[in-house]
Design a protein around this motif. Sequence first.
Motif, PDB file in Angstrom:
ATOM      1  N   THR A 147      -5.237   5.333  -4.318  1.00 45.71           N
ATOM      2  CA  THR A 147      -4.896   3.840  -4.470  1.00 45.71           C
ATOM      3  C   THR A 147      -4.821   3.747  -5.999  1.00 45.71           C
ATOM      4  OG1 THR A 147      -7.337   2.939  -4.532  1.00 45.71           O
ATOM      5  CG2 THR A 147      -5.509   2.949  -2.422  1.00 45.71           C
ATOM      6  N   GLY A 159      -6.231  -0.925  -2.668  1.00 44.24           N
ATOM      7  CA  GLY A 159      -7.106  -0.448  -1.682  1.00 44.24           C
ATOM      8  C   GLY A 159      -7.908  -1.614  -1.321  1.00 44.24           C
ATOM      9  N   THR A 183       2.207   2.860  -5.937  1.00 40.84           N
ATOM     10  CA  THR A 183       1.529   4.049  -6.101  1.00 40.84           C
ATOM     11  C   THR A 183       2.185   5.033  -6.705  1.00 40.84           C
ATOM     12  OG1 THR A 183      -0.217   3.472  -4.200  1.00 40.84           O
ATOM     13  CG2 THR A 183       0.097   5.914  -5.069  1.00 40.84           C
ATOM     14  N   GLY A 209       0.941  -1.188   0.043  1.00 40.06           N
ATOM     15  CA  GLY A 209       0.098   0.059  -0.100  1.00 40.06           C
ATOM     16  C   GLY A 209       0.883   1.363  -0.155  1.00 40.06           C
ATOM     17  N   CYS A 237      -2.182  -2.197  -2.941  1.00 38.50           N
ATOM     18  CA  CYS A 237      -1.934  -1.012  -3.620  1.00 38.50           C
ATOM     19  C   CYS A 237      -3.166  -0.607  -4.163  1.00 38.50           C
ATOM     20  CB  CYS A 237      -0.739  -0.845  -4.536  1.00 38.50           C
ATOM     21  SG  CYS A 237      -0.762  -2.207  -5.781  1.00 38.50           S
TER      22      CYS A 237
END
Length: 301
Positions: free
Chosen positions: A249, A271, A234, A107, A269
């Motif tokens: 995201t 979400g 991201t 993420g 990444c």
Amino acid sequence: MEKVIIIGAGPAGISAALYTARGNMEPLIIYNGIGDLEKAEKIENYYGLETPISGRELFERGISQAKALGVRFVKAQVLGITGFDTFTVKTTVGDFDTESVILATGGKRSAPRIPGIREFEGKGVSYCAVCDAFFYRGKEVAVLGNSDFALHEAEELKNVTPSVTIYTNGKEPEFSKEHPIAVNTMKIQAIEGGDRVAGLRLESDVSAQAEGEAQPSFYPAEGVFVALGTAGSTEIARQMGAELTEKGTVKVDDEMATTIPGLFAAGDCTGGLLQVSKAVYEGSMAGISAGKYVRRRRQSS
């Protein structure tokens, strides 16, 4: 040229590798360590685990499983990806050309807790040198970070302005090569300005003050580029021009395809539910989709 490069070796990346390997895509995984999975002391809510295991053990099992299928691994820091139609993945150990890329590095990292950084986003604070360097031609700019990712962003900015300084915010530089770019290691107190960024307020150099040397505390900069740690999915997607969601995201469709043909994303990444089960599903789908993309591309050429 590679058929598929997967960035990240967590549950999403390994799952993508298993499916691309079985699809005869000969995937290459580029990774830079275990990532957030190391924070998981015990994992017990995943199918097939009779007893809990640590995130590290799951990570190591995944790598062993992929290697057993012939998946190749390169341990390196990814600095960015360029190209369209085919891609070049730039890393600390060299460049790799590929027909398709799967982003699976976890993420989005939170921004540092520096006063002003949120307030000036879009008003001088940026997270992508490739995207925004053009707007700072000939201007004084700052890059926040202490790793090769920060150095890469600074080198991108050097193409449009000679006035680039890397600010490490009190951390020791960890660059893997020599470079001519100015570095300031003092801690940042705040990013300041009016309608837009005007500069950085730094802590005074106590040792210099003790020796009677006057040290400035405000350093002018019209642009501040945040490049902490390594480039995540991201950051890479943003650099390439792929669309992000309102939550920041990576935007994907049902086949885990981004808005750039040949670029796919999976795992945290994208979400949603931040669970191993979700990452495994998305990685599997991304691997299947990337294989289909490469085969269609070769058939049409």
